[in-house]
Scaffold this motif. Structure first.
Motif, PDB file in Angstrom:
ATOM      1  N   PRO A  48       7.410   0.047   4.665  1.00  0.00           N
ATOM      2  CA  PRO A  48       6.994  -0.021   6.076  1.00  0.00           C
ATOM      3  C   PRO A  48       7.160  -1.424   6.650  1.00  0.00           C
ATOM      4  O   PRO A  48       7.437  -1.589   7.836  1.00  0.00           O
ATOM      5  CB  PRO A  48       5.523   0.414   6.038  1.00  0.00           C
ATOM      6  CG  PRO A  48       5.107   0.355   4.603  1.00  0.00           C
ATOM      7  CD  PRO A  48       6.325   0.497   3.781  1.00  0.00           C
ATOM      8  N   MET A  94       3.715   4.055  10.700  1.00  0.00           N
ATOM      9  CA  MET A  94       3.902   5.493  10.497  1.00  0.00           C
ATOM     10  C   MET A  94       4.331   6.178  11.804  1.00  0.00           C
ATOM     11  O   MET A  94       5.236   7.013  11.811  1.00  0.00           O
ATOM     12  CB  MET A  94       2.579   6.087  10.002  1.00  0.00           C
ATOM     13  CG  MET A  94       2.631   7.534   9.647  1.00  0.00           C
ATOM     14  SD  MET A  94       0.977   8.113   9.247  1.00  0.00           S
ATOM     15  CE  MET A  94       0.230   8.202  10.855  1.00  0.00           C
ATOM     16  N   ILE A 145       7.932   5.611  12.462  1.00  0.00           N
ATOM     17  CA  ILE A 145       8.788   6.437  11.596  1.00  0.00           C
ATOM     18  C   ILE A 145       8.892   7.856  12.167  1.00  0.00           C
ATOM     19  O   ILE A 145       9.973   8.440  12.236  1.00  0.00           O
ATOM     20  CB  ILE A 145       8.226   6.435  10.152  1.00  0.00           C
ATOM     21  CG1 ILE A 145       8.461   5.056   9.523  1.00  0.00           C
ATOM     22  CG2 ILE A 145       8.858   7.540   9.311  1.00  0.00           C
ATOM     23  CD1 ILE A 145       7.755   4.835   8.194  1.00  0.00           C
ATOM     24  N   CYS A 165       8.817   8.880   3.985  1.00  0.00           N
ATOM     25  CA  CYS A 165       7.419   8.647   4.386  1.00  0.00           C
ATOM     26  C   CYS A 165       6.567   9.899   4.198  1.00  0.00           C
ATOM     27  O   CYS A 165       6.942  10.986   4.631  1.00  0.00           O
ATOM     28  CB  CYS A 165       7.378   8.201   5.842  1.00  0.00           C
ATOM     29  SG  CYS A 165       5.706   7.946   6.442  1.00  0.00           S
ATOM     30  N   THR A 166       5.410   9.733   3.577  1.00  0.00           N
ATOM     31  CA  THR A 166       4.486  10.861   3.377  1.00  0.00           C
ATOM     32  C   THR A 166       3.416  10.902   4.470  1.00  0.00           C
ATOM     33  O   THR A 166       2.490  11.702   4.389  1.00  0.00           O
ATOM     34  CB  THR A 166       3.773  10.753   2.017  1.00  0.00           C
ATOM     35  OG1 THR A 166       2.907   9.617   2.064  1.00  0.00           O
ATOM     36  CG2 THR A 166       4.750  10.604   0.865  1.00  0.00           C
ATOM     37  N   THR A 167       3.527  10.017   5.439  1.00  0.00           N
ATOM     38  CA  THR A 167       2.548   9.880   6.544  1.00  0.00           C
ATOM     39  C   THR A 167       1.121   9.715   6.013  1.00  0.00           C
ATOM     40  O   THR A 167       0.169  10.239   6.587  1.00  0.00           O
ATOM     41  CB  THR A 167       2.613  11.052   7.548  1.00  0.00           C
ATOM     42  OG1 THR A 167       2.158  12.256   6.929  1.00  0.00           O
ATOM     43  CG2 THR A 167       4.000  11.242   8.108  1.00  0.00           C
ATOM     44  N   CYS A 168       0.992   8.976   4.922  1.00  0.00           N
ATOM     45  CA  CYS A 168      -0.329   8.820   4.298  1.00  0.00           C
ATOM     46  C   CYS A 168      -1.219   7.842   5.057  1.00  0.00           C
ATOM     47  O   CYS A 168      -2.419   7.768   4.813  1.00  0.00           O
ATOM     48  CB  CYS A 168      -0.166   8.347   2.862  1.00  0.00           C
ATOM     49  SG  CYS A 168       0.409   6.642   2.728  1.00  0.00           S
ATOM     50  N   ALA A 169      -0.628   7.042   5.944  1.00  0.00           N
ATOM     51  CA  ALA A 169      -1.356   6.078   6.784  1.00  0.00           C
ATOM     52  C   ALA A 169      -1.905   4.878   6.015  1.00  0.00           C
ATOM     53  O   ALA A 169      -2.687   4.104   6.566  1.00  0.00           O
ATOM     54  CB  ALA A 169      -2.477   6.742   7.582  1.00  0.00           C
ATOM     55  N   ALA A 194       0.815  -1.219   0.000  1.00  0.00           N
ATOM     56  CA  ALA A 194       0.000   0.000   0.000  1.00  0.00           C
ATOM     57  C   ALA A 194       0.848   1.268   0.000  1.00  0.00           C
ATOM     58  O   ALA A 194       0.320   2.358  -0.193  1.00  0.00           O
ATOM     59  CB  ALA A 194      -0.905   0.006   1.238  1.00  0.00           C
TER      60      ALA A 194
HETATM   61  S1  SF4 Z   1       2.580   6.322   6.024  1.00  0.00           S
HETATM   62 FE1  SF4 Z   1       4.665   6.313   5.199  1.00  0.00          FE
HETATM   63  S2  SF4 Z   1       5.341   4.188   5.380  1.00  0.00           S
HETATM   64 FE2  SF4 Z   1       3.116   4.207   5.615  1.00  0.00          FE
HETATM   65  S3  SF4 Z   1       2.327   3.799   3.558  1.00  0.00           S
HETATM   66 FE3  SF4 Z   1       2.390   6.036   3.793  1.00  0.00          FE
HETATM   67  S4  SF4 Z   1       4.411   6.621   2.975  1.00  0.00           S
HETATM   68 FE4  SF4 Z   1       4.480   4.395   3.321  1.00  0.00          FE
END
Ligand code: SF4
Ligand code: SF4
Length: 676
Positions: free
Chosen positions: A332, A390, A393, A373-377, A320
């Motif tokens: 991740p 996340m 990270i 990481c874009t912290t997209c969750a 994902a």
């Molecule tokens: S929150 Fe960061 S590590 Fe998790 S899917 Fe998005 S980009 Fe990848």
């Protein structure tokens, strides 16, 4: 009960049809083997408990974390995601495969417990056997189906792992776990096959009329019956002993093998984060803190250590992840798997100092992985056991940013702008309300705080030319609907979203406290904003510091005004067909999906065309997690990946609901157009 009886062979001694079906416990098993069975069973459970205790002891060496609130909700999650496995089932093939294995094991385990109760408890204490008659034949049928489910599940798992080999099943420690993965499948297959053989050999000799209620066992019996009673009895005893050794060995080995997830998964689901995924844990008493974030293994909380240990290596998070999808170093799955492997090499687990131990930062996890990481969750949402990749990270970013000052030049400039001018663009505070000139918008100071709703403008709409047009258009909508609103004007300052995602908790808390003091000073109750990042930060994170407001995204307010008839549209918008991009901080982080789609339908007269990845499975634009202020110089570009998906819909217009998505996807579309 009546059923068709088919003798296994001519002249075989089928039990009389009037004989009551009953469980023949320890049939063909000598007394010494029976006692050895109990002894081994007890021993294996003692080893299991000891192993689990040793593992738990290591987690508990982590720092404190509060995860014992909302117990009913936690138990509900254990049932829905631990037992029913809703998240696992969201992907049909791996979901059904796992469900088959899970149900097979559960029913076979419950069957064994019932058999023990029947033989060792109710028979001995009350001279009662409940496994007889209809109950017994049903029991046999259910256990046969359970064994079949287990075998089918194992076959599909083996096919995926060794034939289909999806990329997500490969991780940084795959070579370390090759034997563990193979062992798990081999043990389950052996248990199921030997179980059917034991049953079939017994049926081949006894030939009860109810054998048909064990369809698989009955098939096996047909295959063996010609060998004769003595051979079948010998085979039965040998395979029974082998089966029991495998079963008890596997039970004892649970804490040291992949099977440990039978325990860690429900425990991790119980202690999961119940807050919105992006609402980061604050650093309390930050002024007095001596360390920031996670710099070494001892800095993690017990819950994070449990997270690292609970990973089943399913790879769903990796699948994902937009960073992984665009060939960046970050996966991740690898973050969690590597930290999990590392945990067991550190003094926290071994109890010994090791001079050759690698450092967590740099050698185990690189800075590039953390900054990608874009912290997209998407990872957090995909994980069937609720691991917070996340959050881990960000904890490591906190260490890099606040303890090491290891921040890229561009990001540093953005944070300096936030600190000195209250916006990441580094532009003057005095220009913050210039976008509203000529619109007749009141500030809170001018309105004396006497408004129904505060329009939180956000830095992008205040300073970025393209987004200023959004702010002006939104004001016209509010005015058309006679909404009594005001803005903070130059009293508004950056929410601190990017600072927090970048690990600069100190700067975030400073900005948050300043804004909360302003908002509370005006007695603000209701806020609307066009920025999902401001929306998330004020709604989900400001309550941590005493800022409690009802916060709406502008799509929610516009949909509300349309529904109330306070806004009307005279003619359909001439935009052609529209596709809509779900912003991560509106959708996945806050579960707001429909208002934008409702507005598109009302405005254009047509539903939005969905991209392949939509709603909760939307693909990030690449700007979140403070990435908007960093160069994207690893792998391919996330915004172009998403733009290509939008183009593939054939829609004439790409609608967005976030200022940063606007910038990213505009650039992405331009790049794709330039490619031709
Ligand atoms: S929150 Fe960061 S590590 Fe998790 S899917 Fe998005 S980009 Fe990848
Ligand atoms: S972190 Fe979760 S989703 Fe990712 S591999 Fe581990 S169990 Fe699977």
């Amino acid at each position: 009960m009546r059923c068709a009886v088919r003798p296994l062979s001519p002249g075989s001694h089928v039990l009389n049809r009037t004989t009551m079906p009953i469980r023949e416990t320890f049939w063909n098993i000598p007394r010494w083997a029976e006692y050895a069975n109990y002894l081994l069973g007890l021993l294996s459970f003692l080893i299991l408990i000891y192993g689990l205790w040793r593992r738990t002891r290591v987690w508990l060496r982590g720092r404190p974390a509060m995860r014992s609130d909302r117990v009913a909700q936690r138990i509900g999650g254990m049932i829905s995601d631990g037992f029913v496995q809703l998240r696992t089932l969201s992907q049909p093939l791996p979901g059904l495969m796992h469900k088959g294995i899970f149900l097979g094991i559960v029913f076979l385990f419950v069957g064994t417990v019932l058999a023990t109760l029947d033989w060792d408890i109710t028979r001995l204490l009350f001279d009662v056997r409940f496994l007889q008659g209809v109950i017994y034949v049903t029991y046999k049928l259910v256990l046969d189906i359970a064994g079949l489910l287990l075998l089918l599940g194992v076959a599909v798992a083996a096919y995926r792992r060794y034939v289909a080999r999806p990329k997500r099943l490969v991780n940084a420690l795959s070579s370390t776990y090759t034997r563990d993965d193979a062992y798990a499948l081999a043990v389950l297959a052996t248990i199921a096959v030997t179980g059917f053989m034991i049953e079939g050999l017994r049926l081949a000799v006894v030939q009860p009329w109810w054998a048909v209620w064990s369809p698989i066992g009955n098939l096996v019996a047909h295959a063996f019956v010609s060998l004769g009673e003595q051979t079948n009895r010998t085979l039965h005893l040998s395979i029974w002993m082998f089966h029991m050794l495998i079963v008890f060995g596997a039970i004892a080995a649970i804490p040291y093998t992949k099977f440990v997830h039978i325990f860690t998964s429900p425990v991790n689901i119980f202690f999961r984060n119940l807050n919105p995924p992006g609402a980061l844990e604050p650093i309390r008493n930050i002024e007095e803190a001596e360390t920031f974030g996670a710099g070494k293994i001892e800095d993690w909380t017990w819950k994070r250590l449990l997270d690292f240990d609970a990973c089943t290596r399913c790879g769903r998070c990796q699948d994902a992840c937009p960073a992984y999808a665009t060939n960046k170093p970050l996966s991740p799955q690898n973050i969690i798997v590597k930290l999990g492997g590392y945990l067991w090499q550190t003094p926290l687990a071994t109890g010994k100092k090791d001079a050759a131990l690698r450092s967590m930062h740099g050698e185990v996890i690189t800075a590039d992985e953390l900054w990608d990481c874009t912290t997209c969750a998407a990872c957090v949402q995909a994980c069937p056991v609720y691991i917070d990749q996340m959050g881990a990270i960000i904890e490591m970013r906190r260490y890099l940013t606040m303890s090491e000052g290891d921040v890229s030049r561009n990001l540093n400039m953005a944070m300096t702008g936030m600190e000195q001018n209250g916006n990441p663009y580094g532009l003057s505070r005095n220009q913050r309300a210039d976008w509203a000139q000529g619109l007749g918008v009141k500030t809170m100071a001018e309105a004396g705080g006497n408004v129904d709703i505060l329009y939180w403008v956000g830095c992008a709409a205040a300073y970025d030319d393209r987004n200023k047009r959004v702010a002006r258009a939104f004001v016209k909508i509010l005015q058309a609907a006679n909404v009594n609103f005001a803005i903070l004007g130059t009293e508004e300052t950056c929410t601190g979203d990017s600072a927090r995602r970048a690990g600069n908790e100190y700067l975030f808390q400073m900005l948050a406290q300043e804004n909360i003091a302003t908002l509370n000073g005006y007695g603000v109750k209701r806020i609307v904003t066009a920025c999902p990042h401001c929306f998330h930060t004020i709604r989900d994170e400001y309550p941590q510091f005493g800022g409690n407001y009802e916060v709406l995204h502008h799509s929610q307010l516009i949909a509300e005004l349309l529904a109330q008839g306070r806004l009307s549209l005279s003619k359909p918008l001439d935009s052609g067909s529209v596709t809509y991009h779900d912003p991560c901080y509106l959708g996945r982080h806050n579960n707001v999906y429909q208002p934008s789609r409702q507005i598109i339908r009302r405005a254009t007269g047509r539903a939005a065309i969905e991209m392949a990845r939509n709603h909760a499975h939307s693909f990030c634009c690449g700007a979140g997690g403070a990435r908007n202020w960093m160069e994207e110089n690893r792998g391919t570009r996330i915004n172009q990946n998403r733009a290509a998906e939008a183009i593939a819909t054939g829609a004439a217009t790409l609608a967005v609901a976030c200022p940063f998505c606007m910038g990213m996807l505009t650039d992405g579309l331009k790049a794709k157009a330039a490619e031709g």
